[in-house]
Scaffold this motif. Structure first.
Motif, PDB file in Angstrom:
ATOM      1  N   GLY A 205       0.822  -1.207   0.000  1.00 21.71           N
ATOM      2  CA  GLY A 205       0.000   0.000   0.000  1.00 21.71           C
ATOM      3  C   GLY A 205       0.856   1.256   0.000  1.00 21.71           C
ATOM      4  O   GLY A 205       2.091   1.193  -0.022  1.00 21.71           O
ATOM      5  N   SER A 206       0.186   2.393   0.040  1.00 19.08           N
ATOM      6  CA  SER A 206       0.896   3.669   0.114  1.00 19.08           C
ATOM      7  C   SER A 206       0.646   4.293   1.478  1.00 19.08           C
ATOM      8  O   SER A 206      -0.498   4.373   1.933  1.00 19.08           O
ATOM      9  CB  SER A 206       0.405   4.616  -0.976  1.00 19.08           C
ATOM     10  N   ILE A 207       1.714   4.764   2.111  1.00 15.98           N
ATOM     11  CA  ILE A 207       1.567   5.356   3.442  1.00 15.98           C
ATOM     12  C   ILE A 207       1.061   6.794   3.373  1.00 15.98           C
ATOM     13  O   ILE A 207       0.800   7.413   4.403  1.00 15.98           O
ATOM     14  CB  ILE A 207       2.885   5.321   4.246  1.00 15.98           C
ATOM     15  N   SER A 208       0.933   7.312   2.165  1.00 16.39           N
ATOM     16  CA  SER A 208       0.442   8.682   1.998  1.00 16.39           C
ATOM     17  C   SER A 208      -0.311   8.737   0.679  1.00 16.39           C
ATOM     18  O   SER A 208       0.273   8.960  -0.375  1.00 16.39           O
ATOM     19  CB  SER A 208       1.618   9.648   2.010  1.00 16.39           C
ATOM     20  N   ALA A 209      -1.617   8.528   0.744  1.00 18.75           N
ATOM     21  CA  ALA A 209      -2.381   8.315  -0.477  1.00 18.75           C
ATOM     22  C   ALA A 209      -2.658   9.613  -1.225  1.00 18.75           C
ATOM     23  O   ALA A 209      -2.412   9.712  -2.420  1.00 18.75           O
ATOM     24  CB  ALA A 209      -3.699   7.616  -0.142  1.00 18.75           C
ATOM     25  N   GLU A 210      -3.163  10.609  -0.514  1.00 18.83           N
ATOM     26  CA  GLU A 210      -3.560  11.825  -1.239  1.00 18.83           C
ATOM     27  C   GLU A 210      -3.046  13.109  -0.619  1.00 18.83           C
ATOM     28  O   GLU A 210      -3.092  14.152  -1.241  1.00 18.83           O
ATOM     29  CB  GLU A 210      -5.094  11.892  -1.367  1.00 18.83           C
ATOM     30  N   HIS A 211      -2.543  13.070   0.614  1.00 18.38           N
ATOM     31  CA  HIS A 211      -2.175  14.316   1.287  1.00 18.38           C
ATOM     32  C   HIS A 211      -0.685  14.628   1.286  1.00 18.38           C
ATOM     33  O   HIS A 211      -0.281  15.669   1.740  1.00 18.38           O
ATOM     34  CB  HIS A 211      -2.696  14.313   2.733  1.00 18.38           C
ATOM     35  N   GLY A 212       0.129  13.732   0.810  1.00 15.43           N
ATOM     36  CA  GLY A 212       1.554  14.032   0.783  1.00 15.43           C
ATOM     37  C   GLY A 212       2.239  13.676   2.086  1.00 15.43           C
ATOM     38  O   GLY A 212       1.592  13.542   3.135  1.00 15.43           O
ATOM     39  N   LEU A 213       3.559  13.554   2.040  1.00 14.08           N
ATOM     40  CA  LEU A 213       4.324  13.127   3.209  1.00 14.08           C
ATOM     41  C   LEU A 213       4.590  14.267   4.183  1.00 14.08           C
ATOM     42  O   LEU A 213       4.726  14.050   5.398  1.00 14.08           O
ATOM     43  CB  LEU A 213       5.658  12.519   2.760  1.00 14.08           C
ATOM     44  N   GLY A 214       4.699  15.453   3.627  1.00 18.32           N
ATOM     45  CA  GLY A 214       4.894  16.625   4.466  1.00 18.32           C
ATOM     46  C   GLY A 214       6.109  16.515   5.369  1.00 18.32           C
ATOM     47  O   GLY A 214       7.150  15.971   4.994  1.00 18.32           O
TER      48      GLY A 214
ATOM     49  N   TYR B  71       8.889   3.067   3.137  1.00 17.33           N
ATOM     50  CA  TYR B  71       7.861   2.026   3.240  1.00 17.33           C
ATOM     51  C   TYR B  71       7.025   1.913   1.961  1.00 17.33           C
ATOM     52  O   TYR B  71       6.361   0.908   1.748  1.00 17.33           O
ATOM     53  CB  TYR B  71       6.934   2.292   4.437  1.00 17.33           C
ATOM     54  N   SER B  72       7.056   2.960   1.143  1.00 15.76           N
ATOM     55  CA  SER B  72       6.251   2.920  -0.091  1.00 15.76           C
ATOM     56  C   SER B  72       7.055   3.122  -1.366  1.00 15.76           C
ATOM     57  O   SER B  72       6.525   2.936  -2.455  1.00 15.76           O
ATOM     58  CB  SER B  72       5.137   3.980  -0.039  1.00 15.76           C
ATOM     59  N   LYS B  73       8.308   3.530  -1.240  1.00 17.65           N
ATOM     60  CA  LYS B  73       9.107   3.760  -2.431  1.00 17.65           C
ATOM     61  C   LYS B  73      10.476   3.089  -2.273  1.00 17.65           C
ATOM     62  O   LYS B  73      11.082   3.174  -1.190  1.00 17.65           O
ATOM     63  CB  LYS B  73       9.305   5.262  -2.668  1.00 17.65           C
TER      64      LYS B  73
ATOM     65  N   ASN C  58       0.814   9.237  -2.977  1.00 16.22           N
ATOM     66  CA  ASN C  58       1.434  10.557  -2.989  1.00 16.22           C
ATOM     67  C   ASN C  58       2.698  10.582  -2.135  1.00 16.22           C
ATOM     68  O   ASN C  58       2.970  11.550  -1.431  1.00 16.22           O
ATOM     69  CB  ASN C  58       0.415  11.601  -2.497  1.00 16.22           C
ATOM     70  N   THR C  59       3.469   9.498  -2.199  1.00 19.01           N
ATOM     71  CA  THR C  59       4.719   9.453  -1.448  1.00 19.01           C
ATOM     72  C   THR C  59       5.858   9.947  -2.347  1.00 19.01           C
ATOM     73  O   THR C  59       6.363   9.214  -3.181  1.00 19.01           O
ATOM     74  CB  THR C  59       5.023   8.027  -0.955  1.00 19.01           C
TER      75      THR C  59
ATOM     76  N   ASP D 231      11.902   0.250  -9.590  1.00 18.99           N
ATOM     77  CA  ASP D 231      10.661  -0.507  -9.555  1.00 18.99           C
ATOM     78  C   ASP D 231       9.579   0.257  -8.800  1.00 18.99           C
ATOM     79  O   ASP D 231       9.486   0.180  -7.575  1.00 18.99           O
ATOM     80  CB  ASP D 231      10.891  -1.879  -8.917  1.00 18.99           C
ATOM     81  N   CYS D 232       8.786   1.016  -9.527  1.00 18.21           N
ATOM     82  CA  CYS D 232       7.683   1.752  -8.895  1.00 18.21           C
ATOM     83  C   CYS D 232       6.344   1.154  -9.324  1.00 18.21           C
ATOM     84  O   CYS D 232       5.326   1.850  -9.318  1.00 18.21           O
ATOM     85  CB  CYS D 232       7.752   3.226  -9.261  1.00 18.21           C
ATOM     86  N   LEU D 233       6.352  -0.120  -9.693  1.00 15.62           N
ATOM     87  CA  LEU D 233       5.113  -0.750 -10.137  1.00 15.62           C
ATOM     88  C   LEU D 233       4.183  -0.972  -8.952  1.00 15.62           C
ATOM     89  O   LEU D 233       4.562  -1.600  -7.963  1.00 15.62           O
ATOM     90  CB  LEU D 233       5.427  -2.087 -10.814  1.00 15.62           C
ATOM     91  N   THR D 234       3.009  -0.440  -9.073  1.00 14.42           N
ATOM     92  CA  THR D 234       2.005  -0.603  -8.025  1.00 14.42           C
ATOM     93  C   THR D 234       0.640  -0.591  -8.683  1.00 14.42           C
ATOM     94  O   THR D 234       0.476  -0.068  -9.778  1.00 14.42           O
ATOM     95  CB  THR D 234       2.107   0.530  -6.985  1.00 14.42           C
ATOM     96  N   SER D 235      -0.335  -1.173  -8.004  1.00 15.13           N
ATOM     97  CA  SER D 235      -1.681  -1.159  -8.576  1.00 15.13           C
ATOM     98  C   SER D 235      -2.577  -0.187  -7.818  1.00 15.13           C
ATOM     99  O   SER D 235      -3.787  -0.265  -7.906  1.00 15.13           O
ATOM    100  CB  SER D 235      -2.266  -2.572  -8.545  1.00 15.13           C
ATOM    101  N   LEU D 236      -1.965   0.738  -7.078  1.00 15.79           N
ATOM    102  CA  LEU D 236      -2.746   1.697  -6.298  1.00 15.79           C
ATOM    103  C   LEU D 236      -3.153   2.880  -7.162  1.00 15.79           C
ATOM    104  O   LEU D 236      -2.362   3.381  -7.949  1.00 15.79           O
ATOM    105  CB  LEU D 236      -1.928   2.218  -5.111  1.00 15.79           C
ATOM    106  N   ARG D 237      -4.376   3.309  -6.954  1.00 14.95           N
ATOM    107  CA  ARG D 237      -4.830   4.483  -7.684  1.00 14.95           C
ATOM    108  C   ARG D 237      -4.236   5.760  -7.086  1.00 14.95           C
ATOM    109  O   ARG D 237      -3.900   6.700  -7.794  1.00 14.95           O
ATOM    110  CB  ARG D 237      -6.357   4.541  -7.619  1.00 14.95           C
TER     111      ARG D 237
END
Lengths: 421, 421
Positions: free
Chosen positions: A365-374, A383-385, B141-142, B132-138
């Motif tokens: 998953g992404s630890i920061s989906a829409e609001h940015g890491l700030g 953890y996500s990149k 924002n990281t 490798d930035c392959l992800t299936s997340l919509r």
């Protein structure tokens, strides 16, 4: 509109904070445990300030000359600009009011000119040069798509000064259904059914758990329009033909009720009732602020696992948290996990992090989906990149902003060779 | 699937081409005027080769070891890989077959897993490192949105090795209408009407002029399904309810016919007839290749001015061109301007360029809407992008590919300090 740009004033103040320095590493919460007081940022987080953090009188005079009367120094006048919106930390007492956005939007609902559908932007870079890529074209493949690098970069690569936005036709018909589901599995199955049956008119699929409903009822005195349920779903449709849309929605609801996916529901077609239903979902954040201190996480996950994180976190924290709630944009795989406590507590934070990030990373998953890491989450980017991606981002940052003056201390962990004061 | 990677073989061959060098500057067409022969690239365009253009026997041996049996040297076997798809230029005789894409797509029409809607990619960079930035997340924002820089960069920043694609639900109902219009103004008015009346189910709005229809009739023996008209429009709808969609389309067509926007038309709902209608539009490119040499321009413009460029170009070129035709994705503001002649002519090229780019720039259009600048148009980038943006792109290129080995001579004008052989 105006934004406040805030600097820390004077070397003496800065020195008073530097004793707390723990970097390099993850910013660590400190002090103030058990207190609801709004504390200075430097007391809660270790932050290694860069040289420009020292604001001299000459700097103030410069901005006074540039924008006479817009530099604010009065303690009371400055206060609202110096506290974060969650009222958890504050900054010292100097602010500069600058004009921020000038919006010129195509009026919705009228025929937008056909050349007005593109998305682009213009920036000012760290060296002061302007990058004017503003265009209203939908398609433009001349060279690299620079705007994409700036969008979502949280102002760390350039200052966006103009935006061209795609304006779709205003929908002629909008409907909202608010439904109760007996389990998260049923929330998911309802989503699958509604994607198939509502197709092109489905414009939102939101969910919230019963704890969220309790919060908006308790703190905001809102009333649930449906029978108490473990989960609630808000579905919005937007289309061009109200008869067609209502027929589609009716067919879907009939199926959802008949198959037991949904146990209660209400539908709104007029604007006023639609707003009332949306407010149940949209005012959760506001209700949470009445709870005390809020630990906020903006996670994206494969939707099948979306609520497991809430359940696991609730079990993990037990009585140490006041509430652990989950809501969000299920259609986008986006969970807002919120944990509340009477006041900030460092030990509670340590129980949450890095557990929440490790859990998310295990599910890709992404630890920061829409609001940015700030500021708070930049050190968790790994953890996500992957490491290579972070290195490349740091190279972009170093190239575009070699002095690190653009929205400093945000988004990326500092590159190892970055000089600091 | 396999791709052919082609190198120029040996220094002797290279030397024979270097006499034509005219750089720095815009690649200039040369030689072969009046001939339909497929000439070597270096005879038509001045290109300053970089050092790696010299392929030594050791290089061939290296790839033979790496992928035994996949290096092709036989003249006849190599030929199809060495001629561009327009059959205008060719390259020398060595090719290496490498596996190219491994596609694994979600079957359309079934329930795509809800985590399968994101778009992302993975790259190999010029230094050989994998990103490798392959992800299936919509939503993710990281940090910076790196993938966007690679998409559309024509392989000049990295080699994309994997892609995650958003798979929407397969539409349950597809309809296509093919209509005749008496003027381009009516094509535009029809577009406005159909955007309002078809709304969320409008999935394509394409146009072609009468010359295009003549070409597909003459060279491909296709038949127009409607009465002769100066312009033709193809409208596609994609939705989830065939009854609703057909009703919307019917209402729109009734309005369009009654108001005189459209003078003749036909509608297809079954797959076979839909394909026949689409082929009239999609096979124009194929029909054009039967005309001789084709000068191709992929322009985006404010739609109101889209066809003026065709009219102006036709008037400018007069009898010196065989045909000047326009077609394209009007819904995207994208014009495909094509000019044909019996064979390649340098003087005709000079009558077209830079006129076509200057015209486009005056309307704030893009000289390369969807196909990229490639080799021929990279020196014209300034007509659509400001100097500062091109400089920044060159900095990105220099950072990511300091030796210029990734798809060389494409997309960007060479940076002034780039070393060359």
């Amino acid at each position: 509109m105006a934004a406040a740009v805030v600097w820390r004033r004077g070397a003496a103040w800065l020195r008073s904070c530097r004793g707390n320095r723990e970097l390099p590493g993850v910013p660590r919460a400190r002090g103030c445990a058990g207190s609801r007081e709004v504390v200075p940022t430097c007391e809660r987080y270790a932050v290694r300030r860069l040289p420009f953090a020292r604001l001299a009188d000459g700097d103030v005079a410069f901005f006074e000359r540039l924008m006479p009367g817009r530099v604010i120094t009065g303690e009371e006048e400055v206060k609202p600009f110096n506290v974060d919106w969650l009222k958890s930390v504050r900054e010292p007492q100097l602010a500069l009011r600058v004009p921020c956005f000038h919006c010129r939007l195509q009026p919705a609902g009228v025929e937008a000119p056909d050349n007005g559908r593109g998305v682009s932007d213009s920036q000012v870079l760290a060296d002061g040069s302007a990058l004017d890529c503003l265009t209203s074209l939908r398609k433009d493949n001349t060279g690299y798509d620079l705007k994409q690098l700036f969008i979502g970069s949280e102002g760390t690569l350039g200052v966006i000064t103009a935006v061209s936005i795609l304006c779709p036709q205003r929908p002629k018909a909008v409907n909202v259904a608010f439904l109760g589901c007996q389990s998260f599995a049923k929330v998911l199955e309802t989503f699958t059914t509604c994607r198939a049956m509502l197709g092109e008119i489905l414009s939102a699929y939101e969910f919230m758990d019963e704890k969220c409903m309790e919060l908006v009822e308790t703190h905001l005195k809102l009333s649930s329009p449906v029978a108490d349920s473990p989960f609630y779903v808000l579905i919005e449709t937007s289309g061009s033909n109200s008869t067609h849309d209502e027929e589609k929605l009716h067919n879907f609801l009939e199926r959802a009720m008949a198959s037991g996916l949904v146990t209660d529901g209400t539908v709104a077609t007029d604007e006023k009732k639609i707003k009332v239903l949306w407010s149940l979902r949209e005012r959760i954040t506001e209700a949470l602020t009445h709870e005390g201190y809020v630990y906020k996480y903006d996670i994206s996950l494969p939707v099948g696992k979306l609520y497991d994180l809430v359940t696991d976190m609730r079990a993990r924290l037990g009585q140490s948290a006041k509430n652990v709630v989950g809501y969000g944009h299920l259609g986008d795989g986006n969970l807002h996990l919120n944990i509340t406590a009477e006041s900030y507590s460092h030990s509670l934070l340590e129980a949450i992090e890095p557990f929440v990030y490790e859990w998310t990373a295990r599910c890709s998953g992404s630890i920061s989906a829409e609001h940015g890491l700030g500021f708070k989450k930049r050190h968790f980017i790994h953890y996500s990149k992957p490491h290579e991606a972070v290195l490349l981002m740091q190279q972009f940052k170093a190239m575009l902003d070699p002095k690190g003056i653009l929205n400093p201390y945000k988004t990326l962990p500092s590159a190892p060779d970055r000089s600091a004061c």
